[in-house]
Each structure stands twice: as structure tokens, then as C-alpha cells.
Write a protein that holds these residues in place. Structure first.
Motif, PDB file in Angstrom:
ATOM      1  N   ALA A 144       0.847  -1.304   0.090  1.00  0.00           N
ATOM      2  CA  ALA A 144      -0.031  -0.081  -0.083  1.00  0.00           C
ATOM      3  C   ALA A 144       0.764   1.176   0.006  1.00  0.00           C
ATOM      4  O   ALA A 144       1.963   1.405   0.076  1.00  0.00           O
ATOM      5  CB  ALA A 144      -1.053  -0.097   1.257  1.00  0.00           C
ATOM      6  N   GLN A 145       0.207   2.348  -0.615  1.00  0.00           N
ATOM      7  CA  GLN A 145       0.814   3.558  -0.463  1.00  0.00           C
ATOM      8  C   GLN A 145       0.485   4.367   0.775  1.00  0.00           C
ATOM      9  O   GLN A 145       1.140   5.332   1.502  1.00  0.00           O
ATOM     10  CB  GLN A 145       0.375   4.702  -1.615  1.00  0.00           C
ATOM     11  CG  GLN A 145       0.863   4.400  -2.956  1.00  0.00           C
ATOM     12  CD  GLN A 145       0.466   2.895  -3.553  1.00  0.00           C
ATOM     13  OE1 GLN A 145      -0.827   2.763  -3.413  1.00  0.00           O
ATOM     14  NE2 GLN A 145       1.387   2.183  -4.302  1.00  0.00           N
ATOM     15  N   ARG A 146      -0.629   4.137   1.483  1.00  0.00           N
ATOM     16  CA  ARG A 146      -1.293   4.573   2.834  1.00  0.00           C
ATOM     17  C   ARG A 146      -1.597   3.420   3.469  1.00  0.00           C
ATOM     18  O   ARG A 146      -2.287   2.366   3.051  1.00  0.00           O
ATOM     19  CB  ARG A 146      -2.264   5.471   2.591  1.00  0.00           C
ATOM     20  CG  ARG A 146      -1.940   6.717   1.913  1.00  0.00           C
ATOM     21  CD  ARG A 146      -0.983   7.546   2.530  1.00  0.00           C
ATOM     22  NE  ARG A 146      -1.446   7.843   4.185  1.00  0.00           N
ATOM     23  CZ  ARG A 146      -2.164   9.343   4.372  1.00  0.00           C
ATOM     24  NH1 ARG A 146      -2.491  10.127   3.231  1.00  0.00           N
ATOM     25  NH2 ARG A 146      -2.676   9.467   5.525  1.00  0.00           N
ATOM     26  N   ARG A 147      -1.167   3.532   5.008  1.00  0.00           N
ATOM     27  CA  ARG A 147      -1.500   2.436   6.004  1.00  0.00           C
ATOM     28  C   ARG A 147      -2.410   3.207   7.093  1.00  0.00           C
ATOM     29  O   ARG A 147      -1.927   3.957   7.618  1.00  0.00           O
ATOM     30  CB  ARG A 147      -0.390   1.855   6.444  1.00  0.00           C
ATOM     31  CG  ARG A 147       0.130   0.951   4.967  1.00  0.00           C
ATOM     32  CD  ARG A 147       1.827   0.558   5.451  1.00  0.00           C
ATOM     33  NE  ARG A 147       2.608   2.075   5.495  1.00  0.00           N
ATOM     34  CZ  ARG A 147       2.987   2.424   4.424  1.00  0.00           C
ATOM     35  NH1 ARG A 147       2.824   2.051   3.377  1.00  0.00           N
ATOM     36  NH2 ARG A 147       3.964   3.615   4.719  1.00  0.00           N
ATOM     37  N   ILE A 148      -3.498   2.809   7.192  1.00  0.00           N
ATOM     38  CA  ILE A 148      -4.558   3.513   8.352  1.00  0.00           C
ATOM     39  C   ILE A 148      -4.565   2.530   9.628  1.00  0.00           C
ATOM     40  O   ILE A 148      -4.930   1.209   9.376  1.00  0.00           O
ATOM     41  CB  ILE A 148      -5.871   3.843   7.748  1.00  0.00           C
ATOM     42  CG1 ILE A 148      -5.755   4.496   6.459  1.00  0.00           C
ATOM     43  CG2 ILE A 148      -6.558   4.612   8.751  1.00  0.00           C
ATOM     44  CD1 ILE A 148      -6.920   4.842   5.832  1.00  0.00           C
ATOM     45  N   THR A 149      -4.250   2.882  10.551  1.00  0.00           N
ATOM     46  CA  THR A 149      -4.549   2.112  11.822  1.00  0.00           C
ATOM     47  C   THR A 149      -5.434   3.085  12.859  1.00  0.00           C
ATOM     48  O   THR A 149      -6.054   4.139  12.707  1.00  0.00           O
ATOM     49  CB  THR A 149      -3.192   1.957  12.537  1.00  0.00           C
ATOM     50  OG1 THR A 149      -2.688   3.201  12.899  1.00  0.00           O
ATOM     51  CG2 THR A 149      -2.288   1.154  11.788  1.00  0.00           C
ATOM     52  N   ASP A 150      -5.763   2.382  13.998  1.00  0.00           N
ATOM     53  CA  ASP A 150      -6.498   3.380  14.740  1.00  0.00           C
ATOM     54  C   ASP A 150      -6.123   3.014  16.301  1.00  0.00           C
ATOM     55  O   ASP A 150      -6.503   1.690  16.635  1.00  0.00           O
ATOM     56  CB  ASP A 150      -8.050   2.835  14.590  1.00  0.00           C
ATOM     57  CG  ASP A 150      -8.974   3.827  15.375  1.00  0.00           C
ATOM     58  OD1 ASP A 150      -8.473   4.435  16.172  1.00  0.00           O
ATOM     59  OD2 ASP A 150     -10.199   3.573  15.237  1.00  0.00           O
ATOM     60  N   ALA A 151      -5.288   3.844  16.972  1.00  0.00           N
ATOM     61  CA  ALA A 151      -4.912   3.412  18.232  1.00  0.00           C
ATOM     62  C   ALA A 151      -5.850   3.302  19.330  1.00  0.00           C
ATOM     63  O   ALA A 151      -5.568   2.629  20.354  1.00  0.00           O
ATOM     64  CB  ALA A 151      -3.985   4.714  18.811  1.00  0.00           C
ATOM     65  N   VAL A 152      -7.021   3.982  19.219  1.00  0.00           N
ATOM     66  CA  VAL A 152      -8.211   4.044  20.197  1.00  0.00           C
ATOM     67  C   VAL A 152      -8.643   2.433  20.489  1.00  0.00           C
ATOM     68  O   VAL A 152      -9.013   2.147  21.481  1.00  0.00           O
ATOM     69  CB  VAL A 152      -9.179   4.829  19.800  1.00  0.00           C
ATOM     70  CG1 VAL A 152     -10.175   4.185  18.493  1.00  0.00           C
ATOM     71  CG2 VAL A 152     -10.040   5.151  20.948  1.00  0.00           C
TER      72      VAL A 152
END
Length: 366
Positions: A144-152
Motif C-alpha cells: 500500500a501507499q497509505r496505511r491506516i491504523t486506529d490507536a483507540v
């Protein structure tokens, strides 16, 4: 339209997608990216719903990867790929493929996903929960060019920020950062309307909310002032106070819906600052696919730079004292430039006293 494929392959899934598009009389040319969602059965429904809503702004192919390695040795030994294809109104403005990988295949998800990526289109990977420690080094994240996570969603959301800092690679982002876009915009606009010298800042929000810490770290970097972190009952971020010599600039949102902006010398104003849905956050992140340099600066700042209330007051007092001392030095320098004769005369008057003092010291020390 919904198509179920059991014990299938990537080539059969591609063929089924082409047949479904042909039946609908549409093609894949209108889709702008591929969104890969790595999740489990418990979170799949909410993640797919958010992606479908975001696809109305960004037509895309959504690949939901659900790994079912199996608990028993027999289940782990069985390797199978099941697919569920959704096109038309069931998939928003794009097409959705739910990939359930059984057994050893779950450890090689990238080999299944790679043939299904849209050609000549960017790829974004999103982990709604259970994100890897190093997203860019993950086999799917490397595609991927962008990687999205969610720390919450982590067990220790604030501690997760330290992990994100260590593992940061250009292209990484987190929904905890996306949630504070409105706060950052409002505060920046307030300072544009009333330029002031900020002495310190206070960020208030509920505990275990990484967005509060990220907002405080952003203020630390941009304003170069001590920032105090205060715990409240929420929801989310409840208030930000920017302390100036003329008074506080305050953005207060106690209910998660409307905020009140207060500035010295101006009447209070109501501004819309509603807590946003996940679909809105994903849609915002898909608007830009280049690295977010501001996020990288904020997440790389140690969280321990945020101060407790007592420490914040001490740091603010020290900062004010430092500024006063600097102003005194500048005024003295300006006076010396404006009246050089007075400075020279004063120095000449002090020389005999220094000599006499030197003689007296020598005699007393003998």
C-alpha cells in the motif's frame, strides 16, 4: 448483486467480478483506488459499512480480508478460500469482495490480495483493530501507499502512540489523528483572527483517548510552549485553552456536538464540532495519499512532554520570567546604541573603583 464462491481462487474471483460488471453494464474504470480492510468477523460488518459509505465519495474496490486460521490442528490444516462478492447498491459506489481465508492460507494473505488489486490505482490498507506493530513491514501493508491504523482500539491507546512513533514510515496515519482535524482547524482559525503570543496551553479530554495526546503534541510542536494534559469525563476532547497575556482563547465542547469559541475582546461564538463517524474519517484519509508530515512530527514527539497541572504552571512561570529577562536585555542593548556616550562615561567611572577593590583584595589576602 451478491455472489458467493466457496473454495475458490483469485482468478475465479476476478472472473466473477468481470461477469458481474458485464451484467450491470459498467466497468472498473470509474474506481479510483483499492481499499484493503484487514479485520475479523466481529468487526467486519462495521468496517464494511464505513467503507461503503466512504465509497460514495471515493468509488473504489474494497477487499475485506478475514483470517480464520482455526483453533484445532485439523482446522489449521485445512486451506480454503471463500469469497463473497457484492456489486451494485450492496457495495456503495464501487465493488466489495469479502475474503475468508482458512488454515495456512491466512498466513499468506498477500498472495490472494495482490491479483485482485486494481491496476494503475493506489492501494490503501486499513486495520480497524489489531494493527501490526510495524504496518509498513506487514506483508499486506507493504503493498500500500497509505496505511491506516486506529490507536483507540488498542488495549493501551496512549502507549500505542509510542509504538506508532517507533514504527512510523511515510504513508502511515492513524484515525486518532484524523479525529482532531476539526479542532486543529478551529484553533488555527482563532489565532489567525487574533494573533497573540501564547504563553501555555491546556488540553482537556477523557482518559485513554490518544486523540487528546496527539492534539497536545501538535500544540507543543507548533507553538513551542508547555502544554498541560487534564483528564475529564469526556466525551472525547472537551476543551482547549490557549493562555495569552490578554486572556485565554478557549474552545470548549462539553457535549461532543457544539463547541463555544471564546477570545479576549470578542463575544462568544457557537461552532459546529460534532464527533464524526468512522466513514467520515476514512473518507477524509482517502482524500490525500501523500505522506502526512504534520502527523509524523506530532506522533514522533514523546508523550511525556505533556505536563501535569502543577508542572505546567511552573513551566509557564519560567517561560514568562525568561521572556521578561530577554526583553530587559533587548531594551538595555537598544539604550546602549541610542546613547553610546552615557555608556562610555559610566564604564569610565567604574574603572577606579575596580582598581581600588583589586588592591584591597590583594592586601587582605596577604
Amino acid at each position: 448483486m451478491k455472489i458467493d464462491l466457496t473454495n475458490t481462487t483469485s482468478s475465479k474471483i476476478n472472473a466473477a467480478l468481470m461477469e458481474a460488471r458485464r451484467a450491470r453494464g459498467s466497468g472498473a474504470a470509474g474506481m479510483v483506488l483499492t481499499l484493503v480492510i484487514v479485520t475479523d468477523e466481529g468487526s467486519a460488518y462495521d468496517a464494511l459499512k464505513a467503507a461503503n459509505d466512504a465509497s460514495r465519495e471515493h468509488p473504489m474496490r474494497t477487499l475485506a480480508v478475514i483470517k480464520r486460521a482455526g483453533r484445532s490442528p485439523r482446522a489449521r490444516a485445512e486451506t480454503r478460500l471463500d469469497a463473497e462478492i457484492l456489486v451494485g447498491s450492496d457495495a456503495g459506489s464501487g465493488e466489495t469482495v469479502v475474503l475468508r481465508m482458512h488454515g495456512e492460507l491466512a498466513a499468506h494473505a498477500q498472495s490472494v490480495v495482490l491479483p485482485l488489486l486494481l491496476p494503475d490505482a493506489p492501494t490503501v490498507v486499513w486495520w480497524p483493530d489489531n494493527a501490526p506493530q510495524h504496518p509498513a513491514q506487514d506483508p499486506l501493508g507493504s503493498l500500500a501507499q497509505r496505511r491506516i491504523t486506529d490507536a483507540v482500539t488498542a488495549e493501551s491507546p496512549v502507549g500505542q502512540l509510542a509504538q506508532r512513533s517507533q514504527a512510523y514510515t511515510p504513508g502511515d496515519t492513524d484515525l486518532a489523528w484524523t479525529r482532531i482535524t476539526g479542532w486543529r482547524s478551529m484553533l488555527a482559525a482563532a489565532l489567525d483572527q487574533r494573533p497573540s503570543s501564547i504563553v501555555s496551553a491546556v488540553v482537556e479530554g477523557e482518559s485513554y483517548n490518544p486523540s487528546v495526546e496527539l492534539l497536545g503534541l501538535w500544540l507543543t510542536n507548533r507553538l513551542q510552549v508547555p502544554v498541560e494534559r487534564v483528564v475529564t469525563n469526556g466525551p472525547g476532547i472537551t476543551a482547549v485553552h490557549l493562555r495569552t497575556k490578554d486572556g485565554d482563547i478557549t474552545l470548549d465542547r462539553p457535549d461532543g456536538l457544539l463547541a463555544t469559541l471564546s477570545m479576549p475582546g470578542s463575544p462568544d461564538r457557537q461552532v459546529a464540532l460534532k464527533r464524526r463517524e468512522t466513514s467520515e474519517l476514512i473518507a477524509e484519509e482517502l482524500r490525500r495519499l501523500d505522506p502526512d508530515d504534520i502527523y509524523s512530527t506530532a506522533v514522533r514527539t514523546p508523550v511525556d512532554q505533556l505536563l501535569e497541572p502543577a508542572n505546567a504552571e511552573t513551566a509557564a512561570a519560567e517561560r514568562v520570567a525568561r521572556e521578561v529577562a530577554e526583553e530587559a536585555v533587548e531594551e538595555a542593548a537598544e539604550a546602549a546604541v541610542a546613547n553610546p556616550e552615557r555608556v562610555t562615561a559610566g564604564a569610565a567611572d567604574r574603572k577606579p573603583a575596580r582598581k581600588a577593590s583589586g588592591k584591597r583584595t590583594t592586601k587582605d589576602g596577604a
